[in-house]
Design a protein around this motif. Structure first.
Motif, PDB file in Angstrom:
ATOM      1  N   ILE A  22      13.563 -57.111  55.538  1.00 40.02           N
ATOM      2  CA  ILE A  22      14.807 -56.407  55.254  1.00 40.02           C
ATOM      3  C   ILE A  22      14.487 -54.920  55.127  1.00 40.02           C
ATOM      4  CG2 ILE A  22      16.695 -56.151  53.587  1.00 40.02           C
ATOM      5  CD1 ILE A  22      16.737 -58.861  55.000  1.00 40.02           C
ATOM      6  N   LEU A  23      15.318 -54.069  55.734  1.00 40.41           N
ATOM      7  CA  LEU A  23      15.151 -52.630  55.616  1.00 40.41           C
ATOM      8  C   LEU A  23      15.457 -52.215  54.182  1.00 40.41           C
ATOM      9  CD1 LEU A  23      14.656 -49.918  57.107  1.00 40.41           C
ATOM     10  CD2 LEU A  23      17.122 -49.839  57.505  1.00 40.41           C
ATOM     11  N   CYS A  24      14.481 -51.582  53.548  1.00 41.05           N
ATOM     12  CA  CYS A  24      14.668 -51.149  52.169  1.00 41.05           C
ATOM     13  C   CYS A  24      14.145 -49.728  52.026  1.00 41.05           C
ATOM     14  CB  CYS A  24      13.969 -52.092  51.206  1.00 41.05           C
ATOM     15  SG  CYS A  24      12.192 -52.232  51.455  1.00 41.05           S
ATOM     16  N   PHE A  25      14.334 -49.150  50.844  1.00 44.79           N
ATOM     17  CA  PHE A  25      13.848 -47.793  50.602  1.00 44.79           C
ATOM     18  C   PHE A  25      13.383 -47.686  49.159  1.00 44.79           C
ATOM     19  CE2 PHE A  25      18.322 -47.816  49.604  1.00 44.79           C
ATOM     20  CZ  PHE A  25      18.451 -46.993  48.497  1.00 44.79           C
ATOM     21  N   GLY A  26      12.534 -46.697  48.897  1.00 42.76           N
ATOM     22  CA  GLY A  26      12.016 -46.477  47.553  1.00 42.76           C
ATOM     23  C   GLY A  26      10.942 -47.482  47.185  1.00 42.76           C
ATOM     24  N   LYS A  27      10.173 -47.136  46.174  1.00 41.13           N
ATOM     25  CA  LYS A  27       9.093 -48.022  45.717  1.00 41.13           C
ATOM     26  C   LYS A  27       9.597 -49.332  45.125  1.00 41.13           C
ATOM     27  CE  LYS A  27       5.898 -44.228  45.138  1.00 41.13           C
ATOM     28  NZ  LYS A  27       5.303 -43.270  44.230  1.00 41.13           N
ATOM     29  N   PRO A  28      10.781 -49.334  44.466  1.00 43.40           N
ATOM     30  CA  PRO A  28      11.282 -50.620  43.959  1.00 43.40           C
ATOM     31  C   PRO A  28      11.886 -51.516  45.047  1.00 43.40           C
ATOM     32  CG  PRO A  28      12.196 -48.780  42.706  1.00 43.40           C
ATOM     33  CD  PRO A  28      11.552 -48.210  43.927  1.00 43.40           C
ATOM     34  N   LYS A  29      11.736 -51.106  46.312  1.00 49.74           N
ATOM     35  CA  LYS A  29      12.291 -51.867  47.436  1.00 49.74           C
ATOM     36  C   LYS A  29      13.801 -52.078  47.273  1.00 49.74           C
ATOM     37  CE  LYS A  29       9.881 -55.305  49.056  1.00 49.74           C
ATOM     38  NZ  LYS A  29       9.051 -56.507  49.202  1.00 49.74           N
ATOM     39  N   TYR A  30      14.517 -50.953  47.177  1.00 49.15           N
ATOM     40  CA  TYR A  30      15.964 -50.995  47.065  1.00 49.15           C
ATOM     41  C   TYR A  30      16.588 -51.502  48.360  1.00 49.15           C
ATOM     42  CZ  TYR A  30      15.464 -47.811  43.035  1.00 49.15           C
ATOM     43  OH  TYR A  30      15.138 -47.230  41.842  1.00 49.15           O
ATOM     44  N   VAL A  31      17.578 -52.387  48.223  1.00 50.84           N
ATOM     45  CA  VAL A  31      18.364 -52.866  49.360  1.00 50.84           C
ATOM     46  C   VAL A  31      19.825 -52.592  49.060  1.00 50.84           C
ATOM     47  CG1 VAL A  31      19.105 -54.890  50.682  1.00 50.84           C
ATOM     48  CG2 VAL A  31      16.719 -54.659  49.996  1.00 50.84           C
ATOM     49  N   LEU A  32      20.436 -51.796  49.923  1.00 54.95           N
ATOM     50  CA  LEU A  32      21.838 -51.430  49.770  1.00 54.95           C
ATOM     51  C   LEU A  32      22.688 -52.454  50.524  1.00 54.95           C
ATOM     52  CD1 LEU A  32      23.569 -49.108  48.562  1.00 54.95           C
ATOM     53  CD2 LEU A  32      23.338 -47.955  50.764  1.00 54.95           C
ATOM     54  N   PHE A  33      23.655 -53.050  49.829  1.00 54.98           N
ATOM     55  CA  PHE A  33      24.516 -54.034  50.490  1.00 54.98           C
ATOM     56  C   PHE A  33      25.969 -53.769  50.138  1.00 54.98           C
ATOM     57  CE2 PHE A  33      23.944 -56.003  46.373  1.00 54.98           C
ATOM     58  CZ  PHE A  33      25.091 -56.745  46.142  1.00 54.98           C
ATOM     59  N   GLU A  34      26.836 -54.207  51.038  1.00 51.90           N
ATOM     60  CA  GLU A  34      28.270 -54.065  50.834  1.00 51.90           C
ATOM     61  C   GLU A  34      28.960 -55.373  51.182  1.00 51.90           C
ATOM     62  OE1 GLU A  34      29.933 -51.094  53.423  1.00 51.90           O
ATOM     63  OE2 GLU A  34      29.130 -52.024  55.218  1.00 51.90           O
ATOM     64  N   THR A  35      30.194 -55.498  50.714  1.00 49.76           N
ATOM     65  CA  THR A  35      30.992 -56.686  51.011  1.00 49.76           C
ATOM     66  C   THR A  35      32.283 -56.236  51.680  1.00 49.76           C
ATOM     67  OG1 THR A  35      32.286 -56.716  48.959  1.00 49.76           O
ATOM     68  CG2 THR A  35      30.104 -57.741  48.878  1.00 49.76           C
ATOM     69  N   GLY A  36      33.113 -57.200  52.030  1.00 47.12           N
ATOM     70  CA  GLY A  36      34.454 -56.877  52.498  1.00 47.12           C
ATOM     71  C   GLY A  36      35.241 -56.263  51.345  1.00 47.12           C
ATOM     72  N   TYR A  66      36.198 -51.771  46.360  1.00 52.16           N
ATOM     73  CA  TYR A  66      36.506 -53.185  46.569  1.00 52.16           C
ATOM     74  C   TYR A  66      37.732 -53.569  45.747  1.00 52.16           C
ATOM     75  CZ  TYR A  66      31.787 -53.100  48.434  1.00 52.16           C
ATOM     76  OH  TYR A  66      30.668 -52.785  49.146  1.00 52.16           O
ATOM     77  N   ILE A  67      38.798 -53.888  46.430  1.00 50.44           N
ATOM     78  CA  ILE A  67      40.062 -54.224  45.766  1.00 50.44           C
ATOM     79  C   ILE A  67      39.880 -55.399  44.815  1.00 50.44           C
ATOM     80  CG2 ILE A  67      42.420 -55.070  46.188  1.00 50.44           C
ATOM     81  CD1 ILE A  67      42.336 -53.382  48.808  1.00 50.44           C
ATOM     82  N   TYR A  68      39.066 -56.361  45.169  1.00 47.61           N
ATOM     83  CA  TYR A  68      38.883 -57.543  44.324  1.00 47.61           C
ATOM     84  C   TYR A  68      38.185 -57.225  43.001  1.00 47.61           C
ATOM     85  CZ  TYR A  68      34.074 -57.829  46.163  1.00 47.61           C
ATOM     86  OH  TYR A  68      32.767 -57.577  46.511  1.00 47.61           O
ATOM     87  N   LEU A  69      37.625 -56.012  42.867  1.00 53.58           N
ATOM     88  CA  LEU A  69      36.968 -55.625  41.616  1.00 53.58           C
ATOM     89  C   LEU A  69      37.810 -54.674  40.761  1.00 53.58           C
ATOM     90  CD1 LEU A  69      33.303 -55.083  42.852  1.00 53.58           C
ATOM     91  CD2 LEU A  69      34.191 -56.979  41.465  1.00 53.58           C
ATOM     92  N   TYR A  70      38.961 -54.240  41.255  1.00 51.70           N
ATOM     93  CA  TYR A  70      39.764 -53.263  40.517  1.00 51.70           C
ATOM     94  C   TYR A  70      40.074 -53.714  39.095  1.00 51.70           C
ATOM     95  CZ  TYR A  70      40.676 -50.300  44.595  1.00 51.70           C
ATOM     96  OH  TYR A  70      40.553 -49.450  45.667  1.00 51.70           O
TER      97      TYR A  70
END
Length: 154
Positions: A22-36, A66-70
């Motif tokens: 998985i493409l990650c960044f930073g030493k903590p191996k951050y993975v940026l993800f999004e949903t619908g 994200y509307i479902y989190l409002y």
């Protein structure tokens, strides 16, 4: 370092299950993800668990949009307790997307749930919108947050 959001769908979940790189960044191996934007994926908790099991630190991109989190800031608090970091777009704070996403971004600032801020700039119109943010009352609140953005500069 290069990175981008992964869209949380069955294909991404499949990659995690197969232990694909998985493409990650930073030493903590951050993975940026999004949903619908409209509804929470039914397998979001499973995906978070799999990311963490593989040694990644998940970052939910622009939760304020994200509307479902409002009306569900409690779920975002739960995510933070699970070790998921939250990244808000400056454009949301500038009111670029909607009044609702701006309001939600402000709630996340007040609750001190943010770990990262991003520009999400794709063209000059975005830069112009962000420039007005410096005079906004939330800018001083943002400066007081313990954000992880600067930790990426090492």
């Amino acid at each position: 370092e290069a990175a981008a959001e992964y869209y949380l769908d069955e294909a991404f979940l499949d990659n995690l299950q197969k232990k694909s790189e998985i493409l990650c960044f930073g030493k903590p191996k951050y993975v940026l993800f999004e949903t619908g934007f409209l509804s929470m994926p039914p397998f979001i908790d499973e995906a978070i668990f799999l990311m963490q099991a593989e040694g990644y630190t998940p970052i939910l991109a622009h939760p304020e949009r994200y509307i479902y989190l409002y009306d569900n800031i409690n779920y975002l608090e739960k995510m933070r307790e699970m070790g998921v970091l939250l990244q808000v777009n400056l454009l949301s704070l500038a009111g670029y997307y909607s009044k609702e996403s701006k309001k939600m971004a402000e709630k996340l600032i007040d609750a001190q749930l943010l770990s990262f801020l991003s520009s999400d700039c794709h063209h000059q119109k975005h830069i112009d919108a962000i420039e007005h943010l410096y005079s906004h009352y939330n800018f001083s609140k943002i400066q007081k947050l313990k954000l992880l953005n600067n930790s990426l500069l090492d």
